[in-house]
Each structure stands twice: as C-alpha cells, then as structure tokens.
Write a protein that holds these residues in place. Structure first.
Motif, PDB file in Angstrom:
ATOM      1  N   ALA A 341       1.355  -1.276   0.119  1.00 43.06           N
ATOM      2  CA  ALA A 341      -0.154  -0.022  -0.121  1.00 43.06           C
ATOM      3  C   ALA A 341       0.698   1.165   0.086  1.00 43.06           C
ATOM      4  O   ALA A 341       0.844   2.346  -0.525  1.00 43.06           O
ATOM      5  CB  ALA A 341      -0.359   0.114   0.630  1.00 43.06           C
ATOM      6  N   THR A 342       1.808   0.884   0.789  1.00 41.34           N
ATOM      7  CA  THR A 342       2.715   2.206   0.127  1.00 41.34           C
ATOM      8  C   THR A 342       3.051   2.777  -0.649  1.00 41.34           C
ATOM      9  O   THR A 342       3.271   3.854  -1.231  1.00 41.34           O
ATOM     10  CB  THR A 342       4.297   2.281   1.341  1.00 41.34           C
ATOM     11  OG1 THR A 342       4.171   1.945   2.671  1.00 41.34           O
ATOM     12  CG2 THR A 342       5.364   3.058   1.545  1.00 41.34           C
ATOM     13  N   TRP A 376      -1.460  -3.651   2.368  1.00 44.83           N
ATOM     14  CA  TRP A 376      -1.685  -2.690   3.484  1.00 44.83           C
ATOM     15  C   TRP A 376      -0.512  -2.349   4.101  1.00 44.83           C
ATOM     16  O   TRP A 376       0.407  -2.541   3.605  1.00 44.83           O
ATOM     17  CB  TRP A 376      -2.549  -3.440   4.401  1.00 44.83           C
ATOM     18  CG  TRP A 376      -1.700  -4.773   4.936  1.00 44.83           C
ATOM     19  CD1 TRP A 376      -0.567  -4.765   5.684  1.00 44.83           C
ATOM     20  CD2 TRP A 376      -2.080  -5.824   4.930  1.00 44.83           C
ATOM     21  NE1 TRP A 376      -0.042  -5.580   5.991  1.00 44.83           N
ATOM     22  CE2 TRP A 376      -0.742  -7.123   5.200  1.00 44.83           C
ATOM     23  CE3 TRP A 376      -3.318  -7.304   4.066  1.00 44.83           C
ATOM     24  CZ2 TRP A 376      -1.016  -8.227   5.058  1.00 44.83           C
ATOM     25  CZ3 TRP A 376      -3.093  -8.286   3.790  1.00 44.83           C
ATOM     26  CH2 TRP A 376      -2.124  -8.861   5.141  1.00 44.83           C
ATOM     27  N   ASP A 377      -0.354  -0.982   4.578  1.00 40.71           N
ATOM     28  CA  ASP A 377       0.623  -1.117   5.778  1.00 40.71           C
ATOM     29  C   ASP A 377      -0.136  -0.134   6.863  1.00 40.71           C
ATOM     30  O   ASP A 377      -1.322  -0.366   7.059  1.00 40.71           O
ATOM     31  CB  ASP A 377       1.614   0.586   4.777  1.00 40.71           C
ATOM     32  CG  ASP A 377       0.463   2.319   4.163  1.00 40.71           C
ATOM     33  OD1 ASP A 377      -0.440   1.608   5.016  1.00 40.71           O
ATOM     34  OD2 ASP A 377       0.842   2.738   3.485  1.00 40.71           O
ATOM     35  N   ILE A 378       0.702   0.695   7.711  1.00 39.73           N
ATOM     36  CA  ILE A 378      -0.017   1.564   9.208  1.00 39.73           C
ATOM     37  C   ILE A 378      -0.394   3.065   8.755  1.00 39.73           C
ATOM     38  O   ILE A 378      -0.076   2.982  10.124  1.00 39.73           O
ATOM     39  CB  ILE A 378       1.361   0.895  10.423  1.00 39.73           C
ATOM     40  CG1 ILE A 378       2.534   2.246   9.855  1.00 39.73           C
ATOM     41  CG2 ILE A 378       1.930  -0.198  10.015  1.00 39.73           C
ATOM     42  CD1 ILE A 378       3.053   2.240  11.055  1.00 39.73           C
ATOM     43  N   GLY A 382      -4.957   2.833   5.078  1.00 36.16           N
ATOM     44  CA  GLY A 382      -3.914   1.690   5.357  1.00 36.16           C
ATOM     45  C   GLY A 382      -3.874  -0.087   4.604  1.00 36.16           C
ATOM     46  O   GLY A 382      -3.915  -0.395   3.884  1.00 36.16           O
ATOM     47  N   TYR A 383      -5.364  -0.249   4.783  1.00 39.07           N
ATOM     48  CA  TYR A 383      -6.401  -1.535   4.261  1.00 39.07           C
ATOM     49  C   TYR A 383      -6.816  -1.569   3.117  1.00 39.07           C
ATOM     50  O   TYR A 383      -7.643  -0.639   2.629  1.00 39.07           O
ATOM     51  CB  TYR A 383      -7.228  -1.807   5.819  1.00 39.07           C
ATOM     52  CG  TYR A 383      -7.121  -3.586   5.170  1.00 39.07           C
ATOM     53  CD1 TYR A 383      -6.225  -4.700   5.000  1.00 39.07           C
ATOM     54  CD2 TYR A 383      -8.657  -4.043   4.704  1.00 39.07           C
ATOM     55  CE1 TYR A 383      -6.871  -6.001   5.455  1.00 39.07           C
ATOM     56  CE2 TYR A 383      -8.778  -5.473   4.831  1.00 39.07           C
ATOM     57  CZ  TYR A 383      -7.586  -6.109   5.546  1.00 39.07           C
ATOM     58  OH  TYR A 383      -8.557  -7.829   4.773  1.00 39.07           O
ATOM     59  N   GLN A 384      -5.761  -2.049   2.045  1.00 27.75           N
ATOM     60  CA  GLN A 384      -6.020  -1.878   0.521  1.00 27.75           C
ATOM     61  C   GLN A 384      -6.560  -3.498   0.246  1.00 27.75           C
ATOM     62  O   GLN A 384      -6.845  -3.757  -1.455  1.00 27.75           O
ATOM     63  CB  GLN A 384      -5.926  -1.101   0.093  1.00 27.75           C
ATOM     64  CG  GLN A 384      -5.044   0.728   0.522  1.00 27.75           C
ATOM     65  CD  GLN A 384      -6.709   1.250   0.618  1.00 27.75           C
ATOM     66  OE1 GLN A 384      -7.698   1.167  -0.891  1.00 27.75           O
ATOM     67  NE2 GLN A 384      -7.111   2.394   0.764  1.00 27.75           N
TER      68      GLN A 384
END
Length: 671
Positions: A341-342, A376-378, A382-384
């Motif tokens: 996600a980043t 995802w990331d934080i 971020g949840y994709q």
C-alpha cells in the motif's frame, strides 16, 4: 541487460548521457557512476585496493537535475568503491562522510573485505574508512538456455522459504552449503519440492540487509531480512564465496526443475530507520526520497521509521531499475511486495493509478512477471485488500483469519462460503487469472501451522520485548495443553485440525500459499514473530520427519490431487461462455435456508461443470457425526480429513457419514 553508452574520457566535461543507469555500470572500456544527490555540495568516488586502503579518489560532476556523474576508464569488475562527501558539519577536519551506493549490485561489510580480496590484510584506514563498500559487477553468466517455467496461475502452488532456515539443519546437504543459495538447489531439497508438487518458491528477502539499532543493543539479528540496505545486491550471508554467481546458479537450477522463483522485496523503506537513525545513503544524498511530516521529520507508514516516496521520480526510477535488474540479470519470475500500500501512496492517499502501478503496467519487462501485493501498511486508510490494479494478486488475510476461526473456534457457513469460491466479492472470477486471491493459513509472520493448533497464546519472550511484540489475534487453539504434548488424544485432535486447515487452503479457489516449514510440522515453540531468531526456533528441523511423516504424506497426496482436479474447475468458473452450476446444501440435500447460512452447522457446496465433472465439499465442524445425503451415486472421495492419510475410495451409496471436526471432498466424472 546490455548497456550501450558513449565512453567519455576521464577529465573532460562530465555531461551525463541519459542512458546511464543509477549506480555503477561496467562496459568493456570502463565504468560509469551515477547517483541522484541534490543535497550534496561535493561528491567523490573512492577506489580501494586489495588491502582495503584507498588507492585513488575522483570528484564527480554535478548535473543540472541533481544527478552526479563520473566515468573511470579501464576499471575492472569486482573493483571496490564507495561514495563520500565532506561532512559540512565537520568540514574543518576534512572528515569524510561515507555513503554506500544504494544501487550497488554487490556489497561488502568492512569485516568481510579481507575475506573477499586476495590479500589477508584488513582495512587499515583507521576511523576514516567506510563500514560498507560496493563492488563493480559484471553480469555475464551461462544460463545454459534455461527459460522461465511460466507455470499457469491455475497450477501455481507457492511455498514461502527462508534460504538459511530451510536448509540450515538438513543432514544430506554438505555443511558448507547449508543455509546458502547453493543449499536451496541441492538435490535433496529439489526432491523435497518435487515430492510436494511445489511449483513456485517465494523467497524471503535476499537483498542485503542490516540489523536495526534496537536489535544490536540486544545482540539479536534481523533474521527475516526486512530491513534493506542495498535493494539490488544479493545478501552475502547466504553465499559461500560469490553471492552474485551463487544466487544465479540457484535460480538456474530451480528453473531446470520447473520451479519458479518469486522474491519478497522491500521497497517501502530502507535500513536508515527514522529521524536520528543511521545514515547509509539516501538520507544524505536526497532527503526528498522520503515522505515528510509538516515539521520536516520522516513519515512512518511502515513501522520502520521511514517511508520511500514513489511519487518522487528519482525514487521511482531507483525501484524500477532494481526490479528490472532482478528480472533481467537473475531471471526471477515475479515479486511479492512488502507493505505494498505504501508503494501506491500519493501524498497520504492510496491510489490504484499511482505512478508506480502505471510504470509497472507500461514496462515491457515488469508487466510480464507475477506480481503479489501485501495490500496494507500502517498509514491512513492503509488496508486496501482487493483495491490493487489488474495483473496484481493480493495476500488475503481474511482467508487466513476466517478459516482459522471456522475450524479452531467458530465462523458461519456464509463467511467461509465466499472464501471457498475465491473471495469473489474482492476478486471476481471474470478477472481470473489476471487478478486472484493469494490464499494462506500461515505466513512467515505469525504462528506456524503446528503452533496454530498447539498454542493458545504467543510466547515471544526470546525477542526481548516482554512478549509485547507479535500479532495478538492469532485465532489459535491449543486443544487442551499449551505447547508440546505426548497425550495421544491431543495429538490426534491437532493433526486432524492441521489436515482440515491444509485441505481448506489447497481446495479453495485462488493461488495457494504454503509456509514451507509447515510441510515439515515445524514448531517455533509458540513464537509468532520470530524475525530476530536466527537459531533452531526458525530453522526447519529435518530430523523430526519421523514424527511428522503422516502429515507430510497427507500433504503430498493432497497437493497431487489439487494439481489434477482444481485447474479445470478454476478455468470453468472464470470462463464467460461456460455455465457452472453451484448449489449450497444442508445434510438432507435441501438448499441452505437463510438461518443455516448464519450458522456453522454441517453443509455442502456442489459445483457442476455441465456434461463434464462435479466437485462436492462437505463440512462438519461440529462435535457429532452427520449422515449427509448425496445428490448422485458413484462419487470418488478424494480426501476425508478424519483419516490420517489420503485414501481415495468410491462411494456408491446416496449418503455418507461425515465424522466430527472434518471435511470430505468428492469428485464425480461423467464416466
């Protein structure tokens, strides 16, 4: 990757040719150096001799776009070099600030230098010596006309492997090869992959890493490798002598046996940590490589202190060049992107049309390989999961959590029905095989399968964080005793649940992802975050094969059946022109009622390809056996998880008993 660049003469006006890649590029005549460093006032290249001492330094020429360039004629392969600048804060003492080439293809740490060179002398430059140096690299290699296996996605079975951990304790591998690139392509390991019908290895990070500051203070190491120092340099810790040659040899050998290689890659952050962390390269060369807080600090969407900004063109160029390097020079078959996600963030927002995704899609090399996102990331939003562009497959944590809940706790029939058919609310069948769910029960982060059925709580105290690290929501079940047990009843329960979970994984639609250690019933003693455990906690115990023999044979047979049965049904579900009949039935053979959907009572899924074949799944997660009506007679039972081995048998009756905490898969062909 053939480079065709005009060769300037050292000393002339160094105008950068647009075809020069980042880093060092060897040609027949010499070596080009290019680095993007708009924050530098002066930049130099230092060359080192066999004893590690500086033998010559060269000033680089600044270009209008912030790049720096240098050409050194007649420079040979395996020449050690480093960038440096005069630290503005200590300019009075002329102290050098050493900067590793972030685009290097081969790197050495200071203590490794004397082992690499012919001289036995160590670096003697005192404090004014780099911790890391790069080596100019020539990528000539005999691939022996090997080609990519190009396994169709409907036949792909991924096994996640740590190069060191998988082979470190294998008794049939020569000691010097254990834990290395060459160890992973040893005949004994190749036989293991073939026996298990593994078509693709997903290698945990092999790019050169360093240990985080907090691990060094505890005398621990980043075993997993998700802390990259040099994105394009194979890590020397997996090599006997030459990481470049040995890594290529490993991939060539795996390809020769029909096994693809996917690299787990980390382009979302670097090993430079957060504000105040170490400086290796980007922090001094180009602060704009990172996202910034409004107060000028580094944003941290990764949990690792910094975040690479791929909306910044030089950072995007660096990552794309690294990816192409792995495909063209190492022949890898694809990538799994950590915290992907980043990579799709524009400012603070995730965008499926971000520059990185567009660039991959338009690249004639990268658009042809397998691409898997950890979605995802934080960071914010971020949840994709399910939101990545076409041609990207995604790791499905909902699959993991719901199947764990169903077998080890409780989940409804409706919840697992979606997962069984490929999570089509996020990955519609008409998009297969271009975009599919990557299904898994266990990954490197979290419990192994053995621990999932043996521990109710995580036990991470060896990590030195008072058991605070690691995911708290494991949905595990110890079945009565925490940890290892010799009680036959508990062992029986655990083994049956392992078979349930593995069968649910392999016969759900999507791309199955197995943790390689799970095929050997490996336990991490309840540690669900063994990222810093470079020891027997993480290393596969091959001596335990006797105890895990039944489960190994079960998995091998199940994988063979999956490869035989599932591709045709996957093709049928994804085809737009072929109708497939799907029925959801209760134990009496009636359609599921609304109430039954909301329960976790026994139920079945019947999939019919008209005039061809049928597949029937029967689930009973309850405590009692159930007599289940069959819609037709003469089925072949592919597996019954209540049995310790796969024993295919013919069912001629119109009903069958399904034992407690088990599932059956039946197959029926027209003949």
């Amino acid at each position: 990757m053939k480079i065709s660049i005009p060769e300037p003469t050292l000393g002339q006006d160094m105008t950068l040719d647009p075809g020069v890649p980042l880093g060092s590029t060897l040609t027949e005549q010499g070596c080009h150096f290019r680095v993007h460093a708009p924050d530098s006032q002066q930049l130099f290249v230092a060359l080192f001799g066999d004893n590690g001492q500086i033998i010559e330094t060269f000033p680089m020429s600044r270009q209008p776009n912030g790049d720096w360039y240098l050409y050194i004629p007649s420079l040979q392969a395996d020449s050690a070099y480093s960038f440096y600048q005069i630290n503005p804060a200590t300019q009075a003492t002329q102290a050098r600030q050493w900067l590793l080439d972030p685009h290097a293809h081969n790197v050495l740490q200071r203590h490794q230098f004397s082992h690499h060179q012919t001289s036995s002398e160590k670096i003697t430059a005192g404090n004014d010596a780099p911790e890391w140096v790069s080596l100019t690299t020539r990528h000539h290699f005999d691939w022996q006309t090997r080609t990519h296996p190009e396994t169709p996605l409907s036949n792909t079975v991924i096994s996640e492997i740590h190069i060191k951990g998988y082979t470190r304790q294998h008794p049939a591998i020569p000691p010097e090869q254990r834990g290395t690139y060459l160890g992973l392509c040893h005949p004994a390991i190749l036989a293991d992959f073939k026996e298990n019908n593994i078509t693709c290895l997903q290698l945990m990070p092999i790019a050169t890493k360093v240990d985080e500051s907090h691990l060094k203070t505890k005398s621990l190491t980043n075993y997993w490798g998700y802390n990259p120092l040099a994105w394009s340099a194979p890590d020397r810790r997996f090599a006997i002598a030459d990481p470049v040659k040995e890594c290529k040899t490993m991939i060539r050998t795996l390809h020769a046996h029909g096994i693809e290689v996917i690299l787990d890659v980390v382009y979302n952050h670097t090993a430079e940590e957060g504000d105040g962390g170490p400086i290796y390269h980007f922090k001094a060369l180009d602060q704009q490589t990172y996202l910034h807080h409004q107060n000028g600090g580094l944003k941290n969407f990764t949990g690792c202190g910094n975040t690479v900004d791929l909306s910044h063109p030089p950072a995007l160029e660096a990552v794309l060049q690294s990816l192409r390097h792995w495909v063209l020079n190492y022949q890898v078959d694809g990538f799994r992107f950590d915290l992907a996600a980043t990579l799709g963030r524009q400012d603070d927002r995730f965008c499926k049309n971000a520059a990185f995704f567009r660039a991959i899609n338009n690249d004639p090399v990268l658009s042809q390989v397998k691409l898997i996102a950890e979605p995802w990331d934080i960071g914010p939003n971020g949840y994709q999961l399910g939101h990545f562009p076409g041609h990207w497959h995604e790791c499905n944590d909902t699959f993991r959590d719901t199947w764990r809940s169903y077998w080890l706790h409780r989940a409804t029939n409706a919840e697992i029905a979606s997962l069984l058919l490929g999570s089509q609310e996020r990955f519609p069948a008409w998009n297969w095989p271009e975009k599919m769910s990557v299904n898994y029960i266990c990954y490197h982060d979290g419990f192994t399968l053995q621990d999932l059925v043996s521990y109710g709580e995580k036990h991470n105290r060896d990590n030195g964080e008072d058991n605070r690290d690691g995911h708290p929501d494991n949905r595990s079940n110890n079945h009565g005793i925490e940890g290892q047990s010799n009680a036959p009843a508990i062992i029986k329960k655990r083994e049956q649940q392992k078979r349930n979970l593995m069968t649910s994984l392999l016969f759900s639609f999507g791309i199955p992802h197995l943790l390689g250690a799970d095929l050997h019933a490996h336990s991490q003693l309840g540690n669900n975050n063994a990222y810093c455990q470079d020891n027997a906690i993480s290393w596969v115990n091959w001596e335990g094969q006797v105890q895990s023999g039944d489960f190994r044979q079960y998995c091998q047979s199940l994988l063979t059946l999956r490869q035989t049965i599932m591709p045709a049904f996957t093709q049928a579900l994804s085809a737009q022109t072929q109708s497939v009949e799907i029925q959801w039935l209760d134990h009496r053979g009636a359609n599921l009622s609304e109430q039954t959907w909301a329960e976790n009572s026994p139920f079945a899924c019947l999939i019919r390809i008209p005039c061809e074949e049928s597949l029937m799944y029967i689930f009973n997660s309850g405590e009692l056996p159930v007599r289940f009506a069959l819609p037709d007679s003469h089925w072949r039972c592919l597996t019954d998880t209540a049995d310790s081995r796969v024993l295919t048998k013919i069912l001629r009756q119109t009903a069958t008993y399904v034992r407690p905490h088990s599932m059956m898969i039946l197959h029926r062909a027209p003949d």
